[in-house]
Design a protein around this motif. Sequence first.
Motif, mmCIF file in Angstrom:
data_model
loop_
_atom_site.group_PDB
_atom_site.id
_atom_site.type_symbol
_atom_site.label_atom_id
_atom_site.label_comp_id
_atom_site.label_asym_id
_atom_site.label_seq_id
_atom_site.Cartn_x
_atom_site.Cartn_y
_atom_site.Cartn_z
ATOM 1 N N ILE A 167 48.835 69.775 23.815
ATOM 2 C CA ILE A 167 48.871 68.731 24.861
ATOM 3 C C ILE A 167 49.691 69.226 26.052
ATOM 4 O O ILE A 167 49.254 69.143 27.207
ATOM 5 C CB ILE A 167 49.465 67.417 24.305
ATOM 6 C CG1 ILE A 167 48.552 66.816 23.228
ATOM 7 C CG2 ILE A 167 49.705 66.418 25.436
ATOM 8 C CD1 ILE A 167 49.189 65.667 22.441
ATOM 9 N N PHE A 168 50.873 69.750 25.777
ATOM 10 C CA PHE A 168 51.741 70.188 26.872
ATOM 11 C C PHE A 168 51.136 71.386 27.617
ATOM 12 O O PHE A 168 51.358 71.553 28.808
ATOM 13 C CB PHE A 168 53.152 70.504 26.358
ATOM 14 C CG PHE A 168 54.028 69.289 26.211
ATOM 15 C CD1 PHE A 168 53.795 68.345 25.211
ATOM 16 C CD2 PHE A 168 55.089 69.057 27.084
ATOM 17 C CE1 PHE A 168 54.586 67.207 25.081
ATOM 18 C CE2 PHE A 168 55.896 67.921 26.961
ATOM 19 C CZ PHE A 168 55.638 66.994 25.957
ATOM 20 N N VAL A 175 52.081 64.083 31.869
ATOM 21 C CA VAL A 175 52.350 63.680 30.487
ATOM 22 C C VAL A 175 53.581 62.769 30.494
ATOM 23 O O VAL A 175 54.603 63.109 31.103
ATOM 24 C CB VAL A 175 52.627 64.908 29.597
ATOM 25 C CG1 VAL A 175 53.108 64.495 28.208
ATOM 26 C CG2 VAL A 175 51.381 65.776 29.483
ATOM 27 N N VAL A 176 53.472 61.606 29.842
ATOM 28 C CA VAL A 176 54.631 60.718 29.713
ATOM 29 C C VAL A 176 54.929 60.549 28.228
ATOM 30 O O VAL A 176 54.011 60.457 27.416
ATOM 31 C CB VAL A 176 54.430 59.353 30.410
ATOM 32 C CG1 VAL A 176 53.937 59.540 31.839
ATOM 33 C CG2 VAL A 176 53.503 58.445 29.646
ATOM 34 N N THR A 177 56.215 60.526 27.895
ATOM 35 C CA THR A 177 56.562 60.530 26.468
ATOM 36 C C THR A 177 57.492 59.381 26.088
ATOM 37 O O THR A 177 58.373 58.976 26.860
ATOM 38 C CB THR A 177 57.265 61.845 26.082
ATOM 39 O OG1 THR A 177 58.378 62.055 26.958
ATOM 40 C CG2 THR A 177 56.316 63.021 26.144
ATOM 41 N N ALA A 225 57.917 71.157 27.874
ATOM 42 C CA ALA A 225 57.481 71.156 29.280
ATOM 43 C C ALA A 225 57.942 72.421 29.989
ATOM 44 O O ALA A 225 57.199 73.010 30.791
ATOM 45 C CB ALA A 225 58.011 69.914 29.987
ATOM 46 N N GLN A 226 59.166 72.849 29.669
ATOM 47 C CA GLN A 226 59.663 74.085 30.298
ATOM 48 C C GLN A 226 58.830 75.279 29.850
ATOM 49 O O GLN A 226 58.485 76.149 30.637
ATOM 50 C CB GLN A 226 61.140 74.283 29.969
ATOM 51 C CG GLN A 226 62.019 73.361 30.814
ATOM 52 C CD GLN A 226 63.457 73.269 30.326
ATOM 53 O OE1 GLN A 226 63.748 73.613 29.174
ATOM 54 N NE2 GLN A 226 64.340 72.798 31.188
ATOM 55 N N LYS A 227 58.489 75.306 28.575
ATOM 56 C CA LYS A 227 57.707 76.427 28.038
ATOM 57 C C LYS A 227 56.319 76.494 28.679
ATOM 58 O O LYS A 227 55.837 77.575 29.000
ATOM 59 C CB LYS A 227 57.579 76.242 26.526
ATOM 60 C CG LYS A 227 56.721 77.272 25.828
ATOM 61 C CD LYS A 227 56.785 77.084 24.320
ATOM 62 C CE LYS A 227 55.747 77.942 23.619
ATOM 63 N NZ LYS A 227 55.638 77.616 22.200
ATOM 64 N N HIS A 228 55.691 75.343 28.883
ATOM 65 C CA HIS A 228 54.290 75.335 29.328
ATOM 66 C C HIS A 228 54.122 74.987 30.805
ATOM 67 O O HIS A 228 52.989 74.930 31.288
ATOM 68 C CB HIS A 228 53.489 74.335 28.485
ATOM 69 C CG HIS A 228 53.387 74.727 27.044
ATOM 70 N ND1 HIS A 228 52.618 75.786 26.609
ATOM 71 C CD2 HIS A 228 53.975 74.220 25.935
ATOM 72 C CE1 HIS A 228 52.718 75.895 25.287
ATOM 73 N NE2 HIS A 228 53.554 74.962 24.852
ATOM 74 N N GLY A 229 55.209 74.705 31.493
ATOM 75 C CA GLY A 229 55.087 74.326 32.917
ATOM 76 C C GLY A 229 54.457 72.954 33.106
ATOM 77 O O GLY A 229 53.868 72.671 34.152
ATOM 78 N N GLN A 252 61.574 64.817 44.722
ATOM 79 C CA GLN A 252 60.624 65.784 45.264
ATOM 80 C C GLN A 252 60.837 67.160 44.638
ATOM 81 O O GLN A 252 61.960 67.662 44.569
ATOM 82 C CB GLN A 252 60.767 65.896 46.796
ATOM 83 C CG GLN A 252 60.026 64.815 47.561
ATOM 84 C CD GLN A 252 60.485 63.394 47.212
ATOM 85 O OE1 GLN A 252 61.665 63.182 46.931
ATOM 86 N NE2 GLN A 252 59.565 62.444 47.202
ATOM 87 N N GLY A 253 59.750 67.752 44.167
ATOM 88 C CA GLY A 253 59.808 69.108 43.623
ATOM 89 C C GLY A 253 60.185 69.192 42.161
ATOM 90 O O GLY A 253 60.125 70.269 41.568
ATOM 91 N N LYS A 254 60.558 68.078 41.543
ATOM 92 C CA LYS A 254 60.921 68.149 40.122
ATOM 93 C C LYS A 254 59.669 68.255 39.248
ATOM 94 O O LYS A 254 58.685 67.554 39.490
ATOM 95 C CB LYS A 254 61.690 66.892 39.694
ATOM 96 C CG LYS A 254 63.110 66.802 40.214
ATOM 97 C CD LYS A 254 63.768 65.545 39.630
ATOM 98 C CE LYS A 254 65.122 65.285 40.253
ATOM 99 N NZ LYS A 254 65.692 63.993 39.822
#
Length: 444
Positions: A167-168, A175-177, A225-229, A252-254
């Motif tokens: 999914i990620f 994606v919301v968790t 999320a960090q692993k898959h962007g 902005q940008g996050k």
Amino acid sequence: MYDRLILNATLVNEGQVQQADVAIQGERIAKIGADLSALAAKEVSDAQGLHLLPGMIDDQVHFREPGLTHKGDIATESAAAVAGGITTYMEMPNVDPLTINAQALEDKYTRATGRSRANFAFYLGASNDNLEEIKNLDPQAACGIKVFMGASTGNMLVDRPEILEGIFAHAPILVVTHCEDTPMIHANEEAARARFGEDVPFTEHPSIRSAEACYKSSSYAVALAQKHGTQLHVLHITSAQELALFQPGPMQGKQITAEACVHHLWFSEEDYPRLGAQIKCNPAVKRLADRDAILAAVNEGRIDVIATDHAPHTWEEKQGTYFKAPAGLPLVQHALPSLLDHYHAGRFSLETIVQKVCHNPAERYQVKDRGYLREGYFADLVLVDLNATSEVTPESLLYKCGWSPFTGHTFQSRIEATFVNGQPAYQQGQVAEAVYGQRLTFNR
Ligand code: DOR
């Protein structure tokens, strides 16, 4: 000839508070200016002394349709929403049947069309076996993909690591968790059962649905999320510990953002003896120090969006003992008034409230032409009187479930009117018979 002129309002928008006039033509804001009083219009109202805000965009509600409509439905809960100054909502997939494929999504849009008082979009729910649906999702068909990384109402837990990775890695939209570690919670539940039997006091809820369980799951989501962007938005943060996972500053940008809900900014462990099951929700209302840390995080920017997680259950359902009483509470009618109480108490500025409930949700979900007071944007507006009070009485409630944890409280502001797509959806204490809500479109 314009359709409507709102004169002399104090506009709160894009970091500024200033007096201006607004002209509406059809569904949209046609002009914003210092003096539009000479313009011809079919309806003119003097809003001297009132504040005009973009309507609230609530990115997390449960309106219970289809399948759970004894708790609420799209018509009733959207009426409560517009009475509370909410002009757009995004609705969750834990209904019956679950919203886990394109067909179930379209069924919900069909149900909302002509019945929803506010604008609407729906989430595609993730499950342990719908990865192909997620990959093939039309980005206009859903506001986001909802992943229950902790079990809650509706049994939608996604707990297979290879599915979460998929999914990620492949989600075509945000994606919301929901983050709570289910094995930790089960262990806490068993310990509470051993100590108290079935009648566990509600004061135990923050220890059972603990900050540690939240942190374990939120940190897992952030790491994925960090692993898959992945573009990730972590819903309803409830603990001080989790806040360290998020960056302060403007949104902005996050790549990774966080949401807090109005009840977690309001209630704390001190309220369980009085309210018990009424404030039982997942994740739990926690300690006073957690609430105060979340309030501070809103101002710091670690919390980007404020929403409700409106989750009605009937009064009868809520009368059960700890394990039987379902989690969740109705909130849409009182979310903005509760935030305006924080303004009156000096905790939030009006500009911050508008940033977190209008601009940021519009940006985060790439909502087209909403969330700001701008010429050419849809006229989704709320007029509030910061100098008039509103008492929450049983008679004033529009929720189908007919109760509120705020009953008896007097808010220090009043919602005067709510406009949806240029039309008065709520005014003089009445929700309009006519229905003005539209399906959202997205800049994606
Ligand atoms: O308290 C909650 N209620 N948390 C959730 O995650 C689901 C919601 C509901 O649907 O009742």
